[in-house]
Design a protein around this motif. Structure first.
Motif, PDB file in Angstrom:
ATOM      1  N   SER A 100      36.788  29.421  25.572  1.00 59.01           N
ATOM      2  CA  SER A 100      35.839  30.153  25.169  1.00 59.01           C
ATOM      3  C   SER A 100      35.476  29.767  23.731  1.00 59.01           C
ATOM      4  CB  SER A 100      36.478  31.722  24.767  1.00 59.01           C
ATOM      5  OG  SER A 100      37.706  31.450  24.049  1.00 59.01           O
ATOM      6  N   GLU A 221      38.474  32.152  34.777  1.00 57.93           N
ATOM      7  CA  GLU A 221      38.219  33.731  34.281  1.00 57.93           C
ATOM      8  C   GLU A 221      36.955  34.013  35.025  1.00 57.93           C
ATOM      9  OE1 GLU A 221      37.559  32.556  30.268  1.00 57.93           O
ATOM     10  OE2 GLU A 221      39.694  32.881  29.771  1.00 57.93           O
ATOM     11  N   SER A 222      36.109  33.478  35.481  1.00 62.38           N
ATOM     12  CA  SER A 222      34.839  33.859  36.292  1.00 62.38           C
ATOM     13  C   SER A 222      35.434  34.470  37.513  1.00 62.38           C
ATOM     14  CB  SER A 222      33.868  32.809  36.565  1.00 62.38           C
ATOM     15  OG  SER A 222      34.406  31.703  37.181  1.00 62.38           O
ATOM     16  N   ILE A 225      36.703  38.050  36.901  1.00 64.24           N
ATOM     17  CA  ILE A 225      35.434  38.934  36.391  1.00 64.24           C
ATOM     18  C   ILE A 225      34.871  39.531  37.774  1.00 64.24           C
ATOM     19  CG2 ILE A 225      33.235  38.924  35.616  1.00 64.24           C
ATOM     20  CD1 ILE A 225      35.207  39.225  33.366  1.00 64.24           C
ATOM     21  N   HIS A 245      31.284  35.414  29.438  1.00 65.95           N
ATOM     22  CA  HIS A 245      31.245  35.882  31.205  1.00 65.95           C
ATOM     23  C   HIS A 245      30.600  37.174  31.194  1.00 65.95           C
ATOM     24  CE1 HIS A 245      33.871  32.465  32.397  1.00 65.95           C
ATOM     25  NE2 HIS A 245      34.639  32.813  31.397  1.00 65.95           N
TER      26      HIS A 245
END
Length: 294
Positions: A100, A221-222, A225, A245
């Motif tokens: 991030s 992380e994607s 999500i 994201h």
């Protein structure tokens, strides 16, 4: 003994491979082998264990490695100070970042820094929290972004308190909006990306006896999500991570405004170089502006 030989030894210690180390330093493997043999002969003892699996340090090699690294660092500091006197600010800064920060802050930091100090080379390593901390401990990085608390081997500069937020499907509603409580989270499957599993999120789960769903082994992380968007459950993300994201999901604050603390860390036993000091100043300046705008 020469600085080039010390640099070769330190590179071999990092790469654990003679041929790869020689390639990185633009010399032949035979020249690298000859240089290390000469160093060991001069010292009177063996520094390297060599076998088919690669190269490892002997006990004497492990003992001298920090000394050789310190000599190289002092040489770099000397050259930077000479350049400073001559009005030429140059050097190299090695910085560790997690995802991030790499996406949200780093482009602005590097762009601004490059305009001010075009002769300073910046090397970026992107990895997880533990990777960055490990490389800092072994002086493979000059500085790194970390999540507090961290090792007492580091000096840290607090940069941002980054809220932890609940990410939920569009049809999800907490019992006491706008906040999500631990009890709310116990009623739904929880999806956490292993790569983004911050120690603060881990502490939050442990303190509230929360557990991730065993149905989904998610790495990125994607992907986490995407699972939330598909209605498979809820997740917990730092606010900064969500900015990179965007998606078709709802976001709710946690009841006690849990957060992670992002900091910049340097090794206590290693004084920042001139180039490193300039990078620290630049990061603080950029992040002070960021905090004002947020």
């Amino acid at each position: 003994m020469s600085l080039a030989t010390y640099k070769l030894f330190c590179t071999i210690a990092e790469q654990k491979n003679m041929a790869q180390s020689a390639e990185l330093l633009h010399i032949t493997p035979s020249a690298a082998t000859h240089a290390m043999n000469s160093l060991e002969k001069t010292l009177g003892f063996t520094l390297l264990n060599r076998d088919r699996r690669g190269v490892t340090l002997t006990a004497y090699g492990e003992m001298l490695l920090p000394r050789f690294r310190a000599i190289l660092q002092e040489e770099e500091n000397l050259q930077e100070e000479i350049s400073q006197i001559n009005g030429l600010e140059k050097g190299c800064v090695r910085i560790g970042v997690f995802d991030s920060v790499c996406t949200s802050w780093l482009p602005t930091i590097l762009g601004s820094f490059k305009k001010k100090y075009p002769r300073i080379e910046v090397q970026v390593y992107q990895g997880g929290y533990q990777d960055i901390e490990d490389k800092l401990k072994f002086a493979l990085l000059d500085m790194g972004f970390v999540s507090l608390p961290t090792s007492d081997q580091f000096n840290t500069i607090t940069l941002l308190h980054d809220r932890l937020l609940c990410v939920a499907p569009q049809d999800y509603f907490p019992k006491t909006p706008p906040y999500v409580t631990p009890n709310d989270l116990r009623q739904v499957p929880l999806i956490i990306a292993k790569r983004g599993y911050d120690r603060n999120i881990s502490d939050f789960f442990e303190q509230n006896q929360l557990f991730c769903s065993q149905q989904h082994n998610i790495a990125s992380e994607s992907s986490a999500i995407a699972m939330v968007e598909a209605g498979m459950g809820c997740s917990i993300f730092p606010e900064l991570a969500l900015k990179i994201h965007p998606g078709n999901y709802k976001v709710f604050p946690l009841i006690n405004n849990e957060y992670r603390t992002i900091a910049l860390a340097t090794l206590k036993e290693k004084r920042p170089s001139l180039a490193g000091s300039k990078m620290i100043q630049e990061i603080r300046s950029i992040l002070e502006t960021y905090s004002t705008l947020s």
